[in-house]
Design an enzyme around this catalytic site. Structure first.
Site, PDB file in Angstrom:
ATOM      1  N   SER A 163     101.278  -8.185  91.249  1.00  0.00           N
ATOM      2  CA  SER A 163     101.364  -6.809  90.767  1.00  0.00           C
ATOM      3  C   SER A 163     102.814  -6.448  90.513  1.00  0.00           C
ATOM      4  O   SER A 163     103.710  -6.848  91.282  1.00  0.00           O
ATOM      5  CB  SER A 163     100.769  -5.836  91.789  1.00  0.00           C
ATOM      6  OG  SER A 163     101.024  -4.499  91.428  1.00  0.00           O
TER       7      SER A 163
ATOM      8  N   TYR B 288     100.160  -1.573  99.794  1.00  0.00           N
ATOM      9  CA  TYR B 288      99.616  -2.450  98.750  1.00  0.00           C
ATOM     10  C   TYR B 288     100.743  -3.220  98.076  1.00  0.00           C
ATOM     11  O   TYR B 288     100.695  -4.453  97.931  1.00  0.00           O
ATOM     12  CB  TYR B 288      98.850  -1.603  97.731  1.00  0.00           C
ATOM     13  CG  TYR B 288      98.446  -2.330  96.473  1.00  0.00           C
ATOM     14  CD1 TYR B 288      97.259  -3.048  96.421  1.00  0.00           C
ATOM     15  CD2 TYR B 288      99.246  -2.287  95.334  1.00  0.00           C
ATOM     16  CE1 TYR B 288      96.878  -3.712  95.262  1.00  0.00           C
ATOM     17  CE2 TYR B 288      98.880  -2.952  94.170  1.00  0.00           C
ATOM     18  CZ  TYR B 288      97.698  -3.660  94.139  1.00  0.00           C
ATOM     19  OH  TYR B 288      97.341  -4.326  92.995  1.00  0.00           O
TER      20      TYR B 288
END
Length: 295
Positions: free
Chosen positions: A158, A180
């Protein structure tokens, strides 16, 4: 279709929908037999901020899409938060096909919350999905790949795993993606370290992440309407690019799905491999810490 992956078996976790489904379709279009896996054979439940809802997409639907396009796939239900099911997943694939050539660690969990109010359960589940699970599956797949003389592991990363650009955007101040993002950053570093350990065994280990974001059923509620998104085909093509070259030529990369094809002049195809899509230049709003050819 070139048949680039003919004779190979690929396992794509979290492939009942979204990014995982797209990757499974693209690998199958190049001849791989794909093991499609998710938590259950039925539409799965997602719990975020105490609210539970059913997400669209099933293992069976992905298998049907692949087979309708002329590819080969089979389904395995496995809850990757269950230690027993997680530990047996690679063995089930090998028992079914006799081998495993490609492992794509895509399955995930995201429940954003600022640090001050994040429940410990959310913290633990995020760590479980993005560090423990790739570790367990990589550890289990490696001996098979080593015996076969080659293998390819792709972890879905990501752009949040990169440091946020300054001055900080409002998104960074309030989105609640810190844990995250921290686990994605750890996954990037895990990938680069394992790549070094396995390069002499001809096992390539790379990361592919969206240059911006992909609006999937699982992630849509976390992406603001104004946030730039991208078609999933570019990410699927970048994953494919990491699944066939010898490790000595391409390993240890953290690559992003608009930057990498653009910088490498890599043709991007539809998920069935039948058509070439137009090149997409990385957006000007992209994180400036991205290196076009991968980190």
């Amino acid at each position: 279709m070139s048949g680039l992956l003919r004779g190979r078996t690929a396992l794509v976790t979290g492939s009942s929908r979204g990014i995982g489904r797209a990757v499974a379709q693209r690998l199958a279009a190049e001849g791989a037999t794909v093991a499609v896996t998710a938590r259950s054979l039925e539409p799965s439940l997602s719990t975020r901020a105490g609210q539970t809802s059913a997400l669209p997409g099933t293992i069976g639907e992905t298998v049907e899409l692949i087979e309708a396009a002329g590819g080969k796939a089979f389904g395995i239900a496995a809850d990757l938060e269950d230690a027993e099911q997680r530990a047996s997943l690679i063995g089930q694939v090998v028992e079914r096909t006799g081998r495993i050539d490609i492992l794509v660690n895509n399955a995930g969990f995201a429940d954003y919350s600022v640090i001050e109010t994040m429940p410990m359960e959310t913290f633990d589940r995020t760590v479980e999905h993005y560090l423990r699970t790739p570790f367990v599956l990589t550890q289990a797949a490696t001996p098979h790949m080593r015996r076969q003389g080659a293998g390819w592991i792709v972890n879905i990363g990501s752009v949040t795993g990169l440091a946020p650009a300054r001055p900080y955007r409002e998104y960074n101040k309030s989105s609640g993606d810190v844990i995250y993002a921290s686990m994605k950053a750890a996954l990037h570093r895990f990938t680069q370290g394992v790549a070094a350990e396995l390069v002499d065994a001809n096992i390539a280990v790379n990361v592919v992440g969206p240059s911006s974001a992909v609006r999937t059923p699982g992630a849509a509620s976390l992406i603001p309407d104004t946030f730039p998104t991208e078609p999933v085909e570019y990410l699927a093509e970048t994953v494919l690019a990491m699944c066939h070259r010898p490790a000595a030529e391409r390993t240890g990369l953290v690559a992003f799905s608009l930057h990498y094809p653009w910088s490498q002049q890599l043709p991007v195809h539809t998920l069935d491999g039948g058509q070439v899509l137009p090149p997409l230049e990385p957006p000007s709003t992209a994180n400036p810490n991205i290196l076009p050819a991968g980190i």
